[in-house]
Design a protein around this motif. Structure first.
Motif, PDB file in Angstrom:
ATOM      1  N   ILE A 188      -0.984   2.756  -1.169  1.00 38.86           N
ATOM      2  CA  ILE A 188       0.472   2.632  -1.324  1.00 38.86           C
ATOM      3  C   ILE A 188       1.093   2.115  -0.027  1.00 38.86           C
ATOM      4  CG2 ILE A 188       2.620   3.946  -1.605  1.00 38.86           C
ATOM      5  CD1 ILE A 188       1.036   5.793  -3.527  1.00 38.86           C
ATOM      6  N   THR A 189       0.669   2.685   1.083  1.00 38.79           N
ATOM      7  CA  THR A 189       1.189   2.248   2.385  1.00 38.79           C
ATOM      8  C   THR A 189       0.803   0.804   2.672  1.00 38.79           C
ATOM      9  OG1 THR A 189       1.112   4.499   3.248  1.00 38.79           O
ATOM     10  CG2 THR A 189       1.164   2.718   4.855  1.00 38.79           C
ATOM     11  N   PHE A 245       6.590   4.024   0.137  1.00 38.76           N
ATOM     12  CA  PHE A 245       6.591   2.561   0.071  1.00 38.76           C
ATOM     13  C   PHE A 245       7.680   1.987   0.973  1.00 38.76           C
ATOM     14  CE2 PHE A 245       7.789  -1.549  -1.643  1.00 38.76           C
ATOM     15  CZ  PHE A 245       6.569  -2.151  -1.883  1.00 38.76           C
ATOM     16  N   SER A 291       4.281   7.513   6.164  1.00 36.70           N
ATOM     17  CA  SER A 291       4.157   6.911   4.840  1.00 36.70           C
ATOM     18  C   SER A 291       2.897   7.393   4.136  1.00 36.70           C
ATOM     19  CB  SER A 291       4.140   5.382   4.954  1.00 36.70           C
ATOM     20  OG  SER A 291       3.840   4.787   3.715  1.00 36.70           O
ATOM     21  N   GLY A 315       3.028  -1.502   0.737  1.00 36.27           N
ATOM     22  CA  GLY A 315       4.351  -1.580   1.346  1.00 36.27           C
ATOM     23  C   GLY A 315       4.362  -2.465   2.587  1.00 36.27           C
TER      24      GLY A 315
END
Length: 254
Positions: free
Chosen positions: A73-74, A205, A60, A77
């Motif tokens: 971003i990871t 994500f 990711s 998520g």
């Protein structure tokens, strides 16, 4: 892409079927000690933890471009995935036969249906993880994830079948129910494959979302269950061995 989708679906089905394979010992013996079961469930948690780390979170971050933005971003998520499963767990009526707890909103459903709902909540993220693991046509990563999920499904299948036998279900019926609960995973696998096929830009994500859901299951359900009977040390070694096995699989096959 079509080949990837087919392989992904077959891998999801295969991983789900391992739940039934894990339940086969109940036809030969019911005398499986709680200590052994806790160690095996610890192994399952360790495999899930390594699969989450190496096959979901690291890819990711890489797909998101790395650096701080990739990590953020990871992270988003992971948190959203955990919150999603928390809300699903909180508002879905279900019962945990392993420790006899009823959770979620009250509902006048038979106990077995409450149990099946619980297993669905538990297994869906695993199928989703296998599906999104095939993102970006990455068959290798997806197959490694499927192998890991299949490995950890075996002790879970045994635990489910034993719990049902203790609730006075026959060995045959307990085995069939354990097998069917594993087949929830291809549904999650199909959704994961569909998401990465049509929403490729959100692949980082989606991978992290599956990772967050898996982490929630590990921490909220599996580890507490392995520590409930006073066999924390055995469960802890099980987790460590499961983590190492999955890490070796990821490195050697990846």
């Amino acid at each position: 892409m079509e080949n990837t989708f087919l392989v992904g679906m077959l891998a999801s089905i295969g991983a789900g079927l391992m739940t039934g394979i894990g339940a086969i010992p109940i036809f030969f013996t019911k005398n499986i000690s709680q200590k052994m079961l806790d160690a095996l469930l610890g192994f399952a948690a360790g495999v899930m933890l390594a699969a989450t780390s190496f096959s979901l979170i690291i890819p990711s971050i890489e797909y998101a471009g790395g650096g701080l933005s990739g990590v953020l971003i990871t992270s988003a998520g992971i948190l959203v995935g955990g919150i999603f499963l928390d809300l699903t767990d909180k508002y879905s009526p279900h019962v945990h036969l392993l420790d006899n707890r009823q959770e979620g909103i009250n509902a006048s459903l038979k106990r077995i249906w409450l149990f099946i709902i619980a297993i669905t909540i538990h297994n869906f993220p695993e199928g989703l993880a296998v599906g999104v693991g095939f993102g970006d046509n990455n068959i290798n990563n997806g197959l490694i994830l499927a192998i890991g999920i299949g490995l950890q499904n075996m002790p879970e299948g045994l635990a489910v079948a034993l719990a049902l036998v203790r609730e006075n279900y026959s060995s045959k019926k307990a085995f069939l129910i354990a097998l069917l609960t594993g087949l929830v995973e291809p549904i999650g696998g199909f959704l994961g494959l569909w998401m990465v096929k049509f929403f490729q830009p959100i692949l980082p994500f989606t991978l992290a979302f599956a990772a967050g859901a898996m982490l929630f299951v590990i921490s909220d359900e599996i580890i507490p269950e392995t520590h409930r009977g006073g066999h924390e040390r055995e469960a802890t070694y099980g987790i460590m061995i499961g983590f190492v096995v999955m890490m070796i699989l990821d490195v050697t096959l990846g």
